[in-house]
Design a protein around this motif. Structure first.
Motif, PDB file in Angstrom:
ATOM      1  N   GLY A 253       0.782  -1.237   0.000  1.00 51.61           N
ATOM      2  CA  GLY A 253       0.000   0.000   0.000  1.00 51.61           C
ATOM      3  C   GLY A 253       0.808   1.278   0.000  1.00 51.61           C
ATOM      4  O   GLY A 253       0.335   2.328  -0.458  1.00 51.61           O
ATOM      5  N   GLU A 254       2.031   1.248   0.534  1.00 52.33           N
ATOM      6  CA  GLU A 254       2.822   2.474   0.672  1.00 52.33           C
ATOM      7  C   GLU A 254       3.779   2.664  -0.519  1.00 52.33           C
ATOM      8  O   GLU A 254       4.248   1.690  -1.107  1.00 52.33           O
ATOM      9  CB  GLU A 254       3.613   2.421   1.975  1.00 52.33           C
ATOM     10  CG  GLU A 254       2.745   2.292   3.219  1.00 52.33           C
ATOM     11  CD  GLU A 254       1.851   3.484   3.444  1.00 52.33           C
ATOM     12  OE1 GLU A 254       2.296   4.621   3.158  1.00 52.33           O
ATOM     13  OE2 GLU A 254       0.700   3.297   3.877  1.00 52.33           O
ATOM     14  N   PRO A 255       4.104   3.919  -0.839  1.00 51.72           N
ATOM     15  CA  PRO A 255       3.549   5.157  -0.260  1.00 51.72           C
ATOM     16  C   PRO A 255       2.140   5.414  -0.781  1.00 51.72           C
ATOM     17  O   PRO A 255       1.820   5.108  -1.922  1.00 51.72           O
ATOM     18  CB  PRO A 255       4.528   6.239  -0.712  1.00 51.72           C
ATOM     19  CG  PRO A 255       5.071   5.701  -2.005  1.00 51.72           C
ATOM     20  CD  PRO A 255       5.161   4.221  -1.832  1.00 51.72           C
ATOM     21  N   ARG A 256       1.333   6.002   0.067  1.00 54.65           N
ATOM     22  CA  ARG A 256      -0.041   6.301  -0.331  1.00 54.65           C
ATOM     23  C   ARG A 256      -0.070   7.490  -1.275  1.00 54.65           C
ATOM     24  O   ARG A 256       0.828   8.327  -1.259  1.00 54.65           O
ATOM     25  CB  ARG A 256      -0.888   6.631   0.896  1.00 54.65           C
ATOM     26  CG  ARG A 256      -0.838   5.596   1.998  1.00 54.65           C
ATOM     27  CD  ARG A 256      -1.519   6.111   3.246  1.00 54.65           C
ATOM     28  NE  ARG A 256      -1.123   5.331   4.420  1.00 54.65           N
ATOM     29  CZ  ARG A 256      -1.410   5.672   5.663  1.00 54.65           C
ATOM     30  NH1 ARG A 256      -2.073   6.806   5.893  1.00 54.65           N
ATOM     31  NH2 ARG A 256      -1.013   4.915   6.669  1.00 54.65           N
ATOM     32  N   GLY A 257      -1.112   7.568  -2.038  1.00 53.46           N
ATOM     33  CA  GLY A 257      -1.276   8.708  -2.936  1.00 53.46           C
ATOM     34  C   GLY A 257      -2.601   8.641  -3.653  1.00 53.46           C
ATOM     35  O   GLY A 257      -3.148   7.562  -3.877  1.00 53.46           O
ATOM     36  N   ARG A 258      -3.099   9.798  -4.027  1.00 55.11           N
ATOM     37  CA  ARG A 258      -4.379   9.839  -4.724  1.00 55.11           C
ATOM     38  C   ARG A 258      -4.240   9.353  -6.149  1.00 55.11           C
ATOM     39  O   ARG A 258      -3.142   9.308  -6.711  1.00 55.11           O
ATOM     40  CB  ARG A 258      -4.934  11.264  -4.716  1.00 55.11           C
ATOM     41  CG  ARG A 258      -5.315  11.742  -3.323  1.00 55.11           C
ATOM     42  CD  ARG A 258      -5.908  13.133  -3.354  1.00 55.11           C
ATOM     43  NE  ARG A 258      -6.411  13.509  -2.053  1.00 55.11           N
ATOM     44  CZ  ARG A 258      -7.655  13.912  -1.816  1.00 55.11           C
ATOM     45  NH1 ARG A 258      -8.524  13.972  -2.810  1.00 55.11           N
ATOM     46  NH2 ARG A 258      -8.035  14.251  -0.601  1.00 55.11           N
ATOM     47  N   LEU A 259      -5.389   9.009  -6.710  1.00 56.22           N
ATOM     48  CA  LEU A 259      -5.395   8.580  -8.105  1.00 56.22           C
ATOM     49  C   LEU A 259      -5.091   9.755  -9.043  1.00 56.22           C
ATOM     50  O   LEU A 259      -5.507  10.875  -8.783  1.00 56.22           O
ATOM     51  CB  LEU A 259      -6.762   7.988  -8.465  1.00 56.22           C
ATOM     52  CG  LEU A 259      -7.170   6.655  -7.822  1.00 56.22           C
ATOM     53  CD1 LEU A 259      -8.547   6.275  -8.292  1.00 56.22           C
ATOM     54  CD2 LEU A 259      -6.181   5.565  -8.155  1.00 56.22           C
ATOM     55  N   GLY A 262      -7.328   8.264 -12.885  1.00 54.74           N
ATOM     56  CA  GLY A 262      -8.000   7.004 -12.581  1.00 54.74           C
ATOM     57  C   GLY A 262      -7.094   5.901 -12.133  1.00 54.74           C
ATOM     58  O   GLY A 262      -7.552   4.788 -11.885  1.00 54.74           O
ATOM     59  N   LYS A 263      -5.808   6.152 -11.982  1.00 53.79           N
ATOM     60  CA  LYS A 263      -4.860   5.117 -11.587  1.00 53.79           C
ATOM     61  C   LYS A 263      -3.890   5.687 -10.559  1.00 53.79           C
ATOM     62  O   LYS A 263      -3.649   6.894 -10.522  1.00 53.79           O
ATOM     63  CB  LYS A 263      -4.076   4.601 -12.795  1.00 53.79           C
ATOM     64  CG  LYS A 263      -4.937   3.926 -13.860  1.00 53.79           C
ATOM     65  CD  LYS A 263      -4.075   3.451 -15.018  1.00 53.79           C
ATOM     66  CE  LYS A 263      -4.946   2.777 -16.096  1.00 53.79           C
ATOM     67  NZ  LYS A 263      -4.119   2.335 -17.243  1.00 53.79           N
ATOM     68  N   PRO A 264      -3.320   4.793  -9.698  1.00 54.04           N
ATOM     69  CA  PRO A 264      -2.304   5.271  -8.755  1.00 54.04           C
ATOM     70  C   PRO A 264      -1.130   5.893  -9.498  1.00 54.04           C
ATOM     71  O   PRO A 264      -0.740   5.430 -10.574  1.00 54.04           O
ATOM     72  CB  PRO A 264      -1.881   4.006  -8.000  1.00 54.04           C
ATOM     73  CG  PRO A 264      -3.031   3.063  -8.159  1.00 54.04           C
ATOM     74  CD  PRO A 264      -3.623   3.351  -9.494  1.00 54.04           C
ATOM     75  N   ALA A 265      -0.572   6.968  -8.940  1.00 55.12           N
ATOM     76  CA  ALA A 265       0.561   7.638  -9.566  1.00 55.12           C
ATOM     77  C   ALA A 265       1.774   6.722  -9.592  1.00 55.12           C
ATOM     78  O   ALA A 265       1.916   5.823  -8.766  1.00 55.12           O
ATOM     79  CB  ALA A 265       0.885   8.928  -8.815  1.00 55.12           C
ATOM     80  N   GLU A 266       2.644   6.969 -10.550  1.00 58.66           N
ATOM     81  CA  GLU A 266       3.858   6.170 -10.691  1.00 58.66           C
ATOM     82  C   GLU A 266       4.676   6.253  -9.399  1.00 58.66           C
ATOM     83  O   GLU A 266       4.956   7.341  -8.889  1.00 58.66           O
ATOM     84  CB  GLU A 266       4.689   6.700 -11.864  1.00 58.66           C
ATOM     85  CG  GLU A 266       5.870   5.810 -12.218  1.00 58.66           C
ATOM     86  CD  GLU A 266       5.435   4.502 -12.834  1.00 58.66           C
ATOM     87  OE1 GLU A 266       6.194   3.529 -12.683  1.00 58.66           O
ATOM     88  OE2 GLU A 266       4.345   4.448 -13.450  1.00 58.66           O
ATOM     89  N   ASN A 268       3.700   5.163  -6.470  1.00 60.34           N
ATOM     90  CA  ASN A 268       2.825   5.039  -5.302  1.00 60.34           C
ATOM     91  C   ASN A 268       2.372   3.596  -5.126  1.00 60.34           C
ATOM     92  O   ASN A 268       2.347   2.810  -6.071  1.00 60.34           O
ATOM     93  CB  ASN A 268       1.600   5.934  -5.444  1.00 60.34           C
ATOM     94  CG  ASN A 268       1.918   7.382  -5.147  1.00 60.34           C
ATOM     95  OD1 ASN A 268       3.020   7.704  -4.690  1.00 60.34           O
ATOM     96  ND2 ASN A 268       0.971   8.268  -5.412  1.00 60.34           N
ATOM     97  N   GLY A 269       1.963   3.271  -3.905  1.00 60.07           N
ATOM     98  CA  GLY A 269       1.389   1.961  -3.640  1.00 60.07           C
ATOM     99  C   GLY A 269      -0.078   1.934  -4.039  1.00 60.07           C
ATOM    100  O   GLY A 269      -0.615   2.880  -4.619  1.00 60.07           O
ATOM    101  N   ASP A 270      -0.742   0.833  -3.662  1.00 59.52           N
ATOM    102  CA  ASP A 270      -2.155   0.666  -4.039  1.00 59.52           C
ATOM    103  C   ASP A 270      -3.103   1.469  -3.157  1.00 59.52           C
ATOM    104  O   ASP A 270      -4.259   1.678  -3.526  1.00 59.52           O
ATOM    105  CB  ASP A 270      -2.547  -0.808  -3.974  1.00 59.52           C
ATOM    106  CG  ASP A 270      -2.019  -1.601  -5.161  1.00 59.52           C
ATOM    107  OD1 ASP A 270      -1.522  -0.957  -6.114  1.00 59.52           O
ATOM    108  OD2 ASP A 270      -2.112  -2.839  -5.147  1.00 59.52           O
ATOM    109  N   CYS A 271      -2.672   1.899  -1.968  1.00 62.31           N
ATOM    110  CA  CYS A 271      -3.555   2.684  -1.107  1.00 62.31           C
ATOM    111  C   CYS A 271      -3.712   4.080  -1.691  1.00 62.31           C
ATOM    112  O   CYS A 271      -2.726   4.811  -1.871  1.00 62.31           O
ATOM    113  CB  CYS A 271      -2.994   2.769   0.313  1.00 62.31           C
ATOM    114  SG  CYS A 271      -4.032   3.756   1.435  1.00 62.31           S
ATOM    115  N   ILE A 272      -4.966   4.457  -1.963  1.00 64.96           N
ATOM    116  CA  ILE A 272      -5.227   5.774  -2.553  1.00 64.96           C
ATOM    117  C   ILE A 272      -5.681   6.783  -1.502  1.00 64.96           C
ATOM    118  O   ILE A 272      -6.190   7.847  -1.823  1.00 64.96           O
ATOM    119  CB  ILE A 272      -6.267   5.676  -3.681  1.00 64.96           C
ATOM    120  CG1 ILE A 272      -7.605   5.151  -3.144  1.00 64.96           C
ATOM    121  CG2 ILE A 272      -5.750   4.786  -4.808  1.00 64.96           C
ATOM    122  CD1 ILE A 272      -8.726   5.200  -4.173  1.00 64.96           C
ATOM    123  N   ASP A 273      -5.526   6.413  -0.216  1.00 64.97           N
ATOM    124  CA  ASP A 273      -5.817   7.319   0.895  1.00 64.97           C
ATOM    125  C   ASP A 273      -7.261   7.816   0.862  1.00 64.97           C
ATOM    126  O   ASP A 273      -7.536   8.982   1.151  1.00 64.97           O
ATOM    127  CB  ASP A 273      -4.854   8.502   0.883  1.00 64.97           C
ATOM    128  CG  ASP A 273      -4.716   9.138   2.263  1.00 64.97           C
ATOM    129  OD1 ASP A 273      -4.976   8.427   3.260  1.00 64.97           O
ATOM    130  OD2 ASP A 273      -4.361  10.321   2.338  1.00 64.97           O
TER     131      ASP A 273
END
Length: 474
Positions: A253-259, A262-266, A268-273
């Motif tokens: 999940g880490e590091p967290r980050g918003r989509l 529509g996809k997690p930023a390069e 970033n982990g899978d957690c979109i906070d």
């Protein structure tokens, strides 16, 4: 006519929606009311199923067995009636084993899978879930409930609050009546309550349960788990590195980050906070911060996170049941190799064995015999030796029964005082004086074992025996 959304646009729209909701959310530390979001998923469905076990509280007292209440805890007469089986104070050792069994079961389950009892079986959790569900139906989703509570008292607010508290009170009163029904005849209790003939004790206990249910499930809710429940304080010593718990996979999940698009930023982990795991938590904790005292292992955060992962096209299981060893990449030990679990299971087996033995050897009637001490024997003029006995018969059934008393062990012995059947009163111990005369020439020792036996004349399969001694001169 609008163009249909692409998969990427749907993911982006979904992310925007949950971000907007998360903006109004923060972790509660007890200073204000928590408005948990309704969760949907397999764990939520399982919780409703396990909570339904508590329906036995409401229907159990109305079960009948041979014309009587199937389960009745008759405190005034010191008797527990369970499907024709009567347990009296003499059998209190079985109650100790039952308490030991459930204590060890709780410890074993906690060691294996955390506070499963709290999350899925606890009455506080069950009633709180029900009250929150009703609140959601009457007042609306968390955002609406929060706005309603913060807003001025209008006619609409009064109507919703009155309806909510009315429904809550009905459930609380039914809870109190159902509890009392286990300790008296349920059908008669309902009649007495609504005709004003119930005892002051019954009304008092119902009132206490009504208030207690409203306060605990309606007002305190998660605060009861934080501050009142001792289990929350001792759970930590029951865990070990092999205990499986709802766990956030920080590696994934880490590091967290918003989509973004529509996809997690390069990077970033899978957690979109999105904080949906916090939004559905009934105690308001953030599972991503690791195990905490407030976690009751309800698994609703797993449902919430899986739903988000499915929406954004990522694998489920970012939050899942896992042990610390698993998170550290170690091999999970089998249960039979975990000493703590083996100790718990051994005690469980011993306790349940004792309970089974007690139930199978309980019997409907019991006899004990006390030999007369002053004098031990009497030499009669007809050449016989006489002993006096006090025969105590315990009738554990729910009916008076005729009992025949016999004795054997010495040739030519004559039993006096048992020429006719005696009536053993239900749920009581009766004392009966019995004399035994034996011809002196048939006595070979100062003390000779003899066996007293009682038989239920209505049901010859119900018997009990007791070994005593016959005393004679040297």
């Amino acid at each position: 006519m609008s163009e249909p959304q692409t998969s990427e646009e749907k993911h982006t729209q979904y992310a925007n929606d949950i971000y907007e909701e998360a903006a109004n959310w923060h972790v509660n530390t007890g200073e204000e009311k928590i408005y948990p979001k309704k969760a949907v998923g397999k764990w939520r469905r399982l919780k409703w199923i396990t909570h339904s076990i508590w329906l036995i509280l409401f229907i159990g007292p109305f079960l009948r067995w041979h014309g009587h209440q199937a389960i009745l805890f008759d405190i005034p007469n010191r008797q527990f009636h369970i499907f024709g089986l009567t347990i009296l104070p003499q059998d209190v050792w079985m109650l100790s084993l039952v308490l030991l069994f459930f204590a060890m079961l709780l410890a074993a389950v906690t060691s294996i899978a955390g506070r499963v009892y709290c999350g899925f079986f606890c009455f506080q959790t069950a009633w709180t879930d029900l009250f929150i569900w009703l609140e959601d139906k009457i007042e609306g989703v968390p955002a609406k409930r929060r706005k309603l509570d913060a807003g001025p008292w209008t006619g609409e607010k009064v109507r919703k609050k009155a309806l909510k508290y009315f429904v809550w009170t009905v459930i609380a009163v039914l809870t109190g009546i159902s509890f009392v029904s286990w300790f008296t005849d349920a059908r008669q209790l309902w009649h007495d309550i609504f005709t004003g003939q119930a005892s002051s004790t019954a009304y008092g206990v119902i009132a206490l349960f009504t208030v207690g249910t409203l306060v605990l499930a309606g007002k305190l809710r998660e605060q009861a788990c934080f501050w009142l429940c001792p289990y929350a304080r001792i759970q930590g010593v029951m865990y070990d590195k092999e205990t499986i718990l709802p766990t956030y996979d920080f590696h994934r999940g880490e590091p967290r980050g918003r989509l973004k698009k529509g996809k997690p930023a390069e990077g970033n982990g899978d957690c979109i906070d999105c904080k949906q795991c916090i939004a559905v938590c009934p105690t308001g904790i953030d599972i991503r911060m690791g195990q905490q005292e407030g976690c009751i292992t309800c698994s609703l955060c797993i449902d919430a996170c899986d739903a988000v992962m499915e929406k954004i096209g990522r694998p489920k299981g970012l939050i899942r049941y896992a042990s610390m060893d698993e998170m550290e990449g170690k091999t999970q030990l089998p249960l039979f190799k975990r000493p703590r679990v083996l100790i718990y299971l051994t005690i469980l087996i011993l306790a349940i064995s004792g309970i089974i033995y007690g139930i199978t050897h309980l019997g409907a009637i019991e006899v004990k015999v006390l030999h007369g001490r002053s004098p031990l024997f009497v030499q009669r003029s007809d050449g016989t030796i006489q002993n006096k006995y006090n025969v105590k018969i315990l009738n554990k059934t729910a009916n008076d029964i005729p009992v025949k008393i016999t004795a054997e062990g010495i040739k030519g012995m004559l039993v006096k005082g048992t020429e006719t059947n005696v009536e053993a009163k239900k749920g009581n111990t009766g004392s009966y004086i019995v004399f035994i005369n034996v011809p002196a020439e048939n006595i070979k020792a100062e003390r000779t074992p003899i066996i007293f036996k009682i038989v239920n004349q209505d049901d010859p399969t119900q018997t009990s025996s007791y070994e005593s001694m016959f005393f004679a001169p040297k």
